[in-house]
Structure formats: C-alpha cells, structure tokens
Design a protein around this motif. Sequence first.
Motif, PDB file in Angstrom:
ATOM      1  N   LYS A  33      11.385  -9.397  -3.369  1.00 53.34           N
ATOM      2  CA  LYS A  33      10.380  -9.235  -2.310  1.00 53.34           C
ATOM      3  C   LYS A  33       9.191  -8.401  -2.755  1.00 53.34           C
ATOM      4  O   LYS A  33       8.059  -8.658  -2.352  1.00 53.34           O
ATOM      5  N   THR A  34       9.442  -7.375  -3.536  1.00 53.92           N
ATOM      6  CA  THR A  34       8.368  -6.519  -4.038  1.00 53.92           C
ATOM      7  C   THR A  34       8.688  -6.098  -5.466  1.00 53.92           C
ATOM      8  O   THR A  34       9.832  -6.177  -5.904  1.00 53.92           O
ATOM      9  N   LEU A  35       7.666  -5.648  -6.183  1.00 54.02           N
ATOM     10  CA  LEU A  35       7.851  -5.101  -7.519  1.00 54.02           C
ATOM     11  C   LEU A  35       7.070  -3.791  -7.628  1.00 54.02           C
ATOM     12  O   LEU A  35       5.850  -3.779  -7.411  1.00 54.02           O
ATOM     13  N   PRO A  36       7.739  -2.692  -7.929  1.00 60.66           N
ATOM     14  CA  PRO A  36       7.032  -1.427  -8.104  1.00 60.66           C
ATOM     15  C   PRO A  36       5.943  -1.548  -9.169  1.00 60.66           C
ATOM     16  O   PRO A  36       6.167  -2.088 -10.249  1.00 60.66           O
ATOM     17  N   LYS A  39       0.719  -4.345  -6.227  1.00 60.40           N
ATOM     18  CA  LYS A  39       0.302  -4.362  -4.840  1.00 60.40           C
ATOM     19  C   LYS A  39      -0.253  -5.732  -4.501  1.00 60.40           C
ATOM     20  O   LYS A  39      -1.068  -6.282  -5.226  1.00 60.40           O
ATOM     21  N   SER A  41       0.527  -9.781  -2.536  1.00 57.11           N
ATOM     22  CA  SER A  41       1.532 -10.817  -2.311  1.00 57.11           C
ATOM     23  C   SER A  41       1.765 -11.616  -3.582  1.00 57.11           C
ATOM     24  O   SER A  41       0.830 -11.876  -4.347  1.00 57.11           O
ATOM     25  N   PHE A  42       3.005 -12.017  -3.798  1.00 52.28           N
ATOM     26  CA  PHE A  42       3.309 -12.892  -4.922  1.00 52.28           C
ATOM     27  C   PHE A  42       2.687 -14.270  -4.661  1.00 52.28           C
ATOM     28  O   PHE A  42       2.697 -14.759  -3.520  1.00 52.28           O
ATOM     29  N   ALA A 377      14.779  -3.531  -7.506  1.00 50.77           N
ATOM     30  CA  ALA A 377      13.959  -4.606  -6.934  1.00 50.77           C
ATOM     31  C   ALA A 377      14.302  -5.967  -7.517  1.00 50.77           C
ATOM     32  O   ALA A 377      14.230  -6.986  -6.823  1.00 50.77           O
TER      33      ALA A 377
END
Length: 504
Positions: A33-36, A39, A41-42, A377
Amino acid sequence: MAKFFFFFFFFTSLCMLLTLFVTEAAPKTSLVKTLPGFKGSFPSKHYSGYITLGGEKPADQGKNLFYYFVESERKPATDPVVLWLNGGPGCSSFDGFVYEHGPFNFKEGKPKGSLPILYLNPYSWSKVSNIIYLDSPTGVGFSYSKDPRNYVTGDLKTAYDTHNFLLKWFEQFPEFLSNPFYITGESFAGIYVPTLASQVVQGIKDGAKRIINFKGYMVGNGVTDRIFDGNALVPFAHGMGLISDDIYKEVVAACEGIYYQPQSVMCDDKLEQVHQAIEGLNIYNILEPCYHNPTYNQNDKLQNSTLPSSFQQLGKTQKPLPVRKRIYGRAWPFQAQVRDGLVPLWPQLAASTRIAVPCVNDEVATRWLNDKAVRNAIHAVPESVSGRWTLCTNRISYYHDAGSMIPYHLNLTLQGYRALIYSGDHDMCVPFTGTQAWTKSLGYKILDEWRPWFSNGIDVAGFLQGYEKNFTFITVKGSGHTVPEYKPQEALHFYSRWLAGLSI
C-alpha cells in the motif's frame, strides 16, 4: 421470449461476477500500500511476499522465495507477465528493481536522519508489462530457509525451484495465467534464464497442472559458454583501444586464440600484459569511473591473491561517487576460480583477499531495504528470521552444473520460442565480442543484416543482427553491464518493441 431474457440476464450477470472474481484474485494480504521514502500514489498495483516451496524430498521443503510484483501501468489484464532475475550467482533481483527498470529511482544524496527519497522512474518496464522481481535461489536477498542444506544449490536445482515458484505464484495470481509470459535477466542470469525456460517448456509438455503461456526469453550481457565468454576479453580490449597492436599480435601468437585457459607460460605472460594494460578500469563499464572503497588501504599487502591484477590496485584516494557506478557481482572473468563446479561468490573473494568489491557503491539500497518500516511494508520477514539484506550474498554454495548454454538456446529456439540477446557494448565483464560470436555460432540464417537501431528516430542506439527462428542479437551503444541502468530510455524502447513483436 421472457425465458430467453431471463437466461440471458442470468448468464450475463454470472459472467460479470466471474470476471470480477478473476480480476480480484490476487491475494489482498500481499498488496503493497505504501513505501517509506515515496510520497504519492503508485501508478499501478504492487504485491510482494513469499512463496514457500514444498516437495516429496525433505531437501525440497521449507524454501521461502521472496518476490515483488508490479502490475503493468497500461493494461495489466492483457500485457505480458515478465519474470526478472539478477545474476551473481547470489545477487538479489532488487538490483533490477531499485537501480535499473523498477517503478522507482533513488534521489541523489544521502538525507541525514531520514530514509532515501524515491521518485517515479519514467523508464520503468512496468510501463508496458507486468513484472515479477524474484530473489533466487534460496538464501539470496530476502529469500531464506530454516534448513541450511537449502543454501546448497546449482544451475539445475535453481531452475527446478524457480519453476515450482512460478507454478505456485500463478496459483495465487490465476488472473495472469493466460497472459503471454517471458523470462528475462542479466549477467549470471545468462545461466538462470535458459535453464529455467527449459524447465517451463518441459512442464508444459508434461501437462503441468497450470500451463504457463510461455512465449520466449531475453538475456542481457549474459554468461553463456566458458570458451566463447573466456575468449572475448582480448579482442574486446584491442577493438576498444585498450591494448596496443603489438600487445594484441603477441598475445594472439602466443595463445593461438585460446585465452580462457592458457596453454603455455608464454601465453600466460602475454595475457598478464593485457591485464596490466587495463588495470584501474571499471570492468562493468569502461567509460565510467570506478567507485573505490575509501576504507581500503592500497598499501595493504595482498598475500596469495586469487583476483586478477586489474582489481589489486584499488585505493582509497578517490572519494565515493554520489550515485552508484555499477554492479556488485561476479561473472565469467572469474571462471578460473571455479573448482569442482563450485562458483565463488564476490563477498567470499573480497573477504579472502581483503579487497572491496570493485566499482560498487550500494549503500543507499542497503540502507533502505534493511529499514524495519520498509521490510514491513513489503511483507519481508524480520532480519532475525531471514538475515540482513545484502545485494549479493555469501551464504549460499552454488555449483555450475549445467555446462554451456548454447545447447539450451538451440533447443528452445528450434521449438519456436522467441529470444532476444542484448549486450551493452562497453561492458568488459561479459564482453559483447563473446556474445556476438556464440550467437553467430548457432548457424541460423541471417534475416536482418547487421544494422543500426534507433530509440528516438534520430540517434543510433546500437546495432542489431536478426536471425531466423525469432532469434535476435543487439548491442546498446555506450552501455555497460547493466543496460537498463546506463541506458534506461533505450532499454525501454527495445524491450517494449520486442515484447510487442515489432521490429527494433
């Protein structure tokens, strides 16, 4: 008439429900869903996690292979599914993900007190394909086993395990089973790709439970054959102006064209002249500077060194470069180190000789992928379970037991599977001269005579020779060992057109 409309409505609704089920079949627990560090949207859906292999034999059980799957940004339901494999042996396919053709790039610099910053890669191969990045064999990257016996492997075992991985992966992602499927990789994956392709083809013939829609394969600067690859360096060095005409004539006369295994003291002496002439060059791209480990003392004495002399003079006088200047890995120049089929790994060679792996700076990727938030993640197990992520591992024992890949290429292409072999033409690790020679040795009729190809319609991007049996060899002008890293726009161009079945 009423019954007709009832059954028509019922059938249409059922089809819609089945379509909805198929398109949502991917396991939701694997969704990233997210990657540190990133920032926004994929541009498409990402999935990652483990496929655990099982088998009748205890040695085939308990292997946890890690993958990261990026859906196509275009039409994931119909675009090809591509498996990407980095080489080594022992190097993680996150090399391709973070430094070559993955959906993100690292921003230059090292932000203090924070993770590296990611931004979208405009030349990601996910622009035109679904792509699976796999850490293989077991023990590489995030892949692991609780049984250390599973860290002993080789060409054939790796192909067998990766085929089983694919069958289980498609079991979890059945909506992609009908998509065209391709196997790709670079460097030592010149061994992984054709051996795996042969396993897949055999599985199709044997009537595997899930029939993979395999169409072909692609290899970049790939290890192929000890004779062709081993004889490639001398003509490459001469053609690139790295050795003089006199040195070239002397080494040809002394070695009689056999450089991979010197047959005389005179040949060995002349080859040493070649190595001395190319000392200090970046073996992975002779056009690029070489990252020198600042902690290495060039005055350290090297006792019983087993590395070529060109790697024995790396000093600490040059400061680290702001971005990576090429691969951490091992390929055919070290074939002489192979004993009883066991292939030495770069970390092992580095430790035994007190030499840092040449021309490499992977600090940013190592920092990012070992961050707890990042591992969480992407659904990687904790470091206490799988160990610390390194770009190339030293915990596996790998045996080169499949021999030359030339018979594999012949067998696959004669059965109608498409093949693209590409070479960055300034790579001195697996020089294009050897690849050009072995591709010609297949004896296929030339259908597209040697010519330039273009990525933007104006500038020459490289050269191409097309053969019958859908077999193509291309060079990429000015590129090193990892083409998508050095020439991302050109790489996406030939990749896109080849997948689409178009002329490059």
